[in-house]
Write an enzyme that holds these catalytic residues in place. Sequence first.
Site, PDB file in Angstrom:
ATOM      1  N   ASP A 114       0.803  -1.230   0.000  1.00  0.00           N
ATOM      2  CA  ASP A 114       0.000   0.000   0.000  1.00  0.00           C
ATOM      3  C   ASP A 114       0.834   1.277   0.000  1.00  0.00           C
ATOM      4  O   ASP A 114       0.293   2.372  -0.124  1.00  0.00           O
ATOM      5  CB  ASP A 114      -0.980  -0.002   1.204  1.00  0.00           C
ATOM      6  CG  ASP A 114      -0.254  -0.162   2.558  1.00  0.00           C
ATOM      7  OD1 ASP A 114      -0.855  -0.770   3.476  1.00  0.00           O
ATOM      8  OD2 ASP A 114       0.900   0.314   2.699  1.00  0.00           O
ATOM      9  N   HIS A 137       6.868  -7.424  -1.154  1.00  0.00           N
ATOM     10  CA  HIS A 137       5.898  -7.935  -2.132  1.00  0.00           C
ATOM     11  C   HIS A 137       5.512  -6.910  -3.185  1.00  0.00           C
ATOM     12  O   HIS A 137       4.491  -7.075  -3.851  1.00  0.00           O
ATOM     13  CB  HIS A 137       4.647  -8.444  -1.394  1.00  0.00           C
ATOM     14  CG  HIS A 137       4.942  -9.596  -0.492  1.00  0.00           C
ATOM     15  ND1 HIS A 137       4.202  -9.884   0.625  1.00  0.00           N
ATOM     16  CD2 HIS A 137       5.938 -10.523  -0.536  1.00  0.00           C
ATOM     17  CE1 HIS A 137       4.704 -10.956   1.232  1.00  0.00           C
ATOM     18  NE2 HIS A 137       5.757 -11.359   0.557  1.00  0.00           N
ATOM     19  N   ASN A 238      -0.261  -7.170  18.071  1.00  0.00           N
ATOM     20  CA  ASN A 238      -1.333  -7.761  17.287  1.00  0.00           C
ATOM     21  C   ASN A 238      -2.518  -7.995  18.233  1.00  0.00           C
ATOM     22  O   ASN A 238      -2.315  -8.550  19.319  1.00  0.00           O
ATOM     23  CB  ASN A 238      -0.866  -9.098  16.693  1.00  0.00           C
ATOM     24  CG  ASN A 238      -1.780  -9.580  15.586  1.00  0.00           C
ATOM     25  OD1 ASN A 238      -3.001  -9.495  15.690  1.00  0.00           O
ATOM     26  ND2 ASN A 238      -1.197 -10.044  14.493  1.00  0.00           N
TER      27      ASN A 238
END
Length: 274
Positions: A114, A137, A238
């Site tokens: 992003d 990625h 998380n």
Amino acid sequence: MIAASDPAGRPPAGIERARRFLAEADGVLVLTGAGISADSGVPTFRGEGGLWRQHRPEELATPQAFARDPRLVWEWYEWRRRLVADCDPNSAHVALARWQARGAGVRIVTQNVDGLHGRAASDTGVASGPELLLELHGSLSRTRCTSCDARRERRDPIDTTSAATLPHCAGAGDCRGLLRPDVVWFGESLDPAVIGAAFGWAETADVCLVVGTSAVVQPAASLAAVTREAGGALVEVNPEPTPLTWRAAVSIRGGAADVVPRIVPGDQPSATSR
Ligand code: BV8
Ligand code: ZN
């Protein structure tokens, strides 16, 4: 140590312990996943309302899917490109960029495509290059030619209404090859220079701070284990446990935008950090 969020709404325990790990580290590798961008409005892959909810990864994020139906794959990526164009870096991205600006020996490896880490760096005046930030990625804002491999930044809308309107290469020698998103699909190898540098950083880091990843996708998820096996410590942020949690010195059950600014050393200490 797993720090659950406090029912009284106070910040989760473990914040102070995490801050200490990060403050005492000479070199920190930060590994981020879709969860760090959740608070910016970018859907994660596997969460509720996640990107994979409507589709299965095999359907869209593979070279076979693109060969089979490039228009459908481009439609999904264009939907994500438009969505991300309206999102901004959140306080977690900014706290990490400011930490890097203080020259603190911090390197970021992201699985995200992003571009929000890069935008946080430029918003913070940090000249972020491959020596500080690796996008394992690829990037939604880049295209790659399927014929000549030319890569170009491209942020303007892409017309995905038909195969004929899909973007084609304007490269040398009138290439005209079909363009694809410059991201790494499942079944495709990562750029050896990029993943090699990432593993080198993981081997030398004293701490790997893992933020917002389900730690499912390889080889990215192995980076944290490499730091651990080299004698470093893991700190995890998380809301959910992951396959890395059991190896973490501290695993904080909280959201990145709330927790990361509290644990980054040298940032405004939060009054209620513990
Ligand atoms: C490769 C780009 C050589 C495209 C992506 C070894 C073992 C097992 C499998 C494999 C292996 N080696 C290779 C594989 C196969 C495969 C793989 O890993 N499969 C998985 C599914 C098992 N890997 C590959 O194919 C890789 N290539 O290794 O090449 C090779 C080739 C063939 C065969 C063997 C070897 C390439 C992988 C790259 C795929 N491309 N993205 C695109 O984006 O469209 S992966 C994509 O999914 C993302 O980039 C990211 O990496 C991944 C999603 O993971 P997360 O980021 O963790 O997101 P997720 O939604 O899962 O989790 C979000 C987390 O955030 C959750 O934990 C949630 O609790 C948390 N969260 C939510 N809100 C918040 C939060 N956290 C903090 N704050 C919040 N507010
Ligand atoms: Zn081309």
